[in-house]
Design a protein around this motif. Sequence first.
Motif, PDB file in Angstrom:
ATOM      1  N   GLU A  93       0.835  -1.213   0.000  1.00 14.86           N
ATOM      2  CA  GLU A  93       0.000   0.000   0.000  1.00 14.86           C
ATOM      3  C   GLU A  93       0.866   1.257   0.000  1.00 14.86           C
ATOM      4  OE1 GLU A  93      -3.264   0.448  -0.367  1.00 14.86           O
ATOM      5  OE2 GLU A  93      -3.429  -1.705  -0.716  1.00 14.86           O
ATOM      6  N   ALA A  94       1.930   1.249   0.803  1.00 14.70           N
ATOM      7  CA  ALA A  94       2.829   2.408   0.835  1.00 14.70           C
ATOM      8  C   ALA A  94       3.499   2.607  -0.520  1.00 14.70           C
ATOM      9  CB  ALA A  94       3.888   2.214   1.924  1.00 14.70           C
ATOM     10  N   LEU A  95       3.930   1.514  -1.143  1.00 21.83           N
ATOM     11  CA  LEU A  95       4.574   1.611  -2.451  1.00 21.83           C
ATOM     12  C   LEU A  95       3.578   2.053  -3.516  1.00 21.83           C
ATOM     13  CD1 LEU A  95       7.308   1.263  -3.749  1.00 21.83           C
ATOM     14  CD2 LEU A  95       6.720  -1.110  -4.233  1.00 21.83           C
ATOM     15  N   ALA A  96       2.346   1.595  -3.434  1.00 23.81           N
ATOM     16  CA  ALA A  96       1.320   2.019  -4.391  1.00 23.81           C
ATOM     17  C   ALA A  96       1.056   3.517  -4.272  1.00 23.81           C
ATOM     18  CB  ALA A  96       0.033   1.231  -4.183  1.00 23.81           C
ATOM     19  N   ARG A  97       1.063   4.039  -3.056  1.00 22.88           N
ATOM     20  CA  ARG A  97       0.882   5.491  -2.871  1.00 22.88           C
ATOM     21  C   ARG A  97       2.058   6.260  -3.476  1.00 22.88           C
ATOM     22  NH1 ARG A  97      -1.019   3.720   2.146  1.00 22.88           N
ATOM     23  NH2 ARG A  97       0.952   4.199   3.154  1.00 22.88           N
ATOM     24  N   LEU A 103       3.292   9.050 -10.675  1.00 18.91           N
ATOM     25  CA  LEU A 103       2.454   9.182 -11.870  1.00 18.91           C
ATOM     26  C   LEU A 103       1.802  10.562 -11.942  1.00 18.91           C
ATOM     27  CD1 LEU A 103       0.734   5.681 -12.143  1.00 18.91           C
ATOM     28  CD2 LEU A 103       2.353   6.697 -13.737  1.00 18.91           C
ATOM     29  N   GLN A 104       1.441  11.118 -10.806  1.00 16.31           N
ATOM     30  CA  GLN A 104       0.877  12.472 -10.811  1.00 16.31           C
ATOM     31  C   GLN A 104       1.915  13.505 -11.217  1.00 16.31           C
ATOM     32  OE1 GLN A 104      -0.743  12.858  -6.874  1.00 16.31           O
ATOM     33  NE2 GLN A 104      -2.729  11.989  -7.465  1.00 16.31           N
ATOM     34  N   ARG A 124       4.092  -7.411  -8.458  1.00 16.68           N
ATOM     35  CA  ARG A 124       3.798  -7.354  -7.027  1.00 16.68           C
ATOM     36  C   ARG A 124       2.956  -6.126  -6.698  1.00 16.68           C
ATOM     37  NH1 ARG A 124       7.335 -10.743  -4.250  1.00 16.68           N
ATOM     38  NH2 ARG A 124       5.963 -10.319  -2.495  1.00 16.68           N
ATOM     39  N   VAL A 125       3.301  -4.983  -7.341  1.00 20.53           N
ATOM     40  CA  VAL A 125       2.553  -3.738  -7.148  1.00 20.53           C
ATOM     41  C   VAL A 125       2.443  -3.085  -8.516  1.00 20.53           C
ATOM     42  CG1 VAL A 125       2.490  -1.489  -5.997  1.00 20.53           C
ATOM     43  CG2 VAL A 125       3.506  -3.443  -4.821  1.00 20.53           C
ATOM     44  N   ARG A 126       1.238  -2.598  -8.849  1.00 23.27           N
ATOM     45  CA  ARG A 126       1.058  -1.907 -10.129  1.00 23.27           C
ATOM     46  C   ARG A 126       0.045  -0.789  -9.955  1.00 23.27           C
ATOM     47  NH1 ARG A 126      -1.262  -5.289 -14.841  1.00 23.27           N
ATOM     48  NH2 ARG A 126      -3.171  -4.076 -14.772  1.00 23.27           N
ATOM     49  N   VAL A 127       0.395   0.365 -10.514  1.00 25.71           N
ATOM     50  CA  VAL A 127      -0.516   1.505 -10.561  1.00 25.71           C
ATOM     51  C   VAL A 127      -0.579   1.948 -12.012  1.00 25.71           C
ATOM     52  CG1 VAL A 127      -0.984   3.848  -9.742  1.00 25.71           C
ATOM     53  CG2 VAL A 127       0.067   2.194  -8.207  1.00 25.71           C
ATOM     54  N   ASP A 128      -1.803   2.022 -12.554  1.00 22.91           N
ATOM     55  CA  ASP A 128      -2.030   2.409 -13.949  1.00 22.91           C
ATOM     56  C   ASP A 128      -2.676   3.781 -14.031  1.00 22.91           C
ATOM     57  OD1 ASP A 128      -1.115  -0.068 -14.738  1.00 22.91           O
ATOM     58  OD2 ASP A 128      -3.114  -0.905 -15.083  1.00 22.91           O
TER      59      ASP A 128
END
Length: 154
Positions: A93-97, A103-104, A124-128
């Motif tokens: 969750e911390a890495l996703a934030r 990305l912003q 393991r972690v992905r943000v699109d």
Amino acid sequence: MPVGIGFQLGVLLSVFGVLAAGFTGYYSYTESRTLLVKAAEQELLTATQVIGRRFNLLLNESANNVRLLASLPATRAVLLPEAGFTGPKEAEEALARIFANVLQLHPEYFQIRLIGADQHGLERVRVDRTDSGLLHVTGKALQEKAHYPYVYQT
């Protein structure tokens, strides 16, 4: 009716004048064309060099961002349990934030993902980035990427 010498000389001078004007026009055309082509080539070369430098800077910036993300404690905690996080879910969750913040800051990035070397290159972690905003991908939507050259060559 016989044609006089004056008329013949006038026609000869007229033909000579037309030929001289034609050759002068052709020479002017070819020289102007050559100058324009050289100027266009120079402008294209300059534009290509500017674009190449910009691309190189963006590539270096992306590499620096990857190094930064790889050095974060949350990244290590997702892959290897470390102190400071209560568990891998909290680290994810911390890495996703963090990924969402990157990305912003960089609208040119489409997605950021952490791919583990174990489990056949499973994300393991992905943000699109989507049309509606940023999306943290979790669970079964995470993909296996080991068959892609950018994963197995790394």
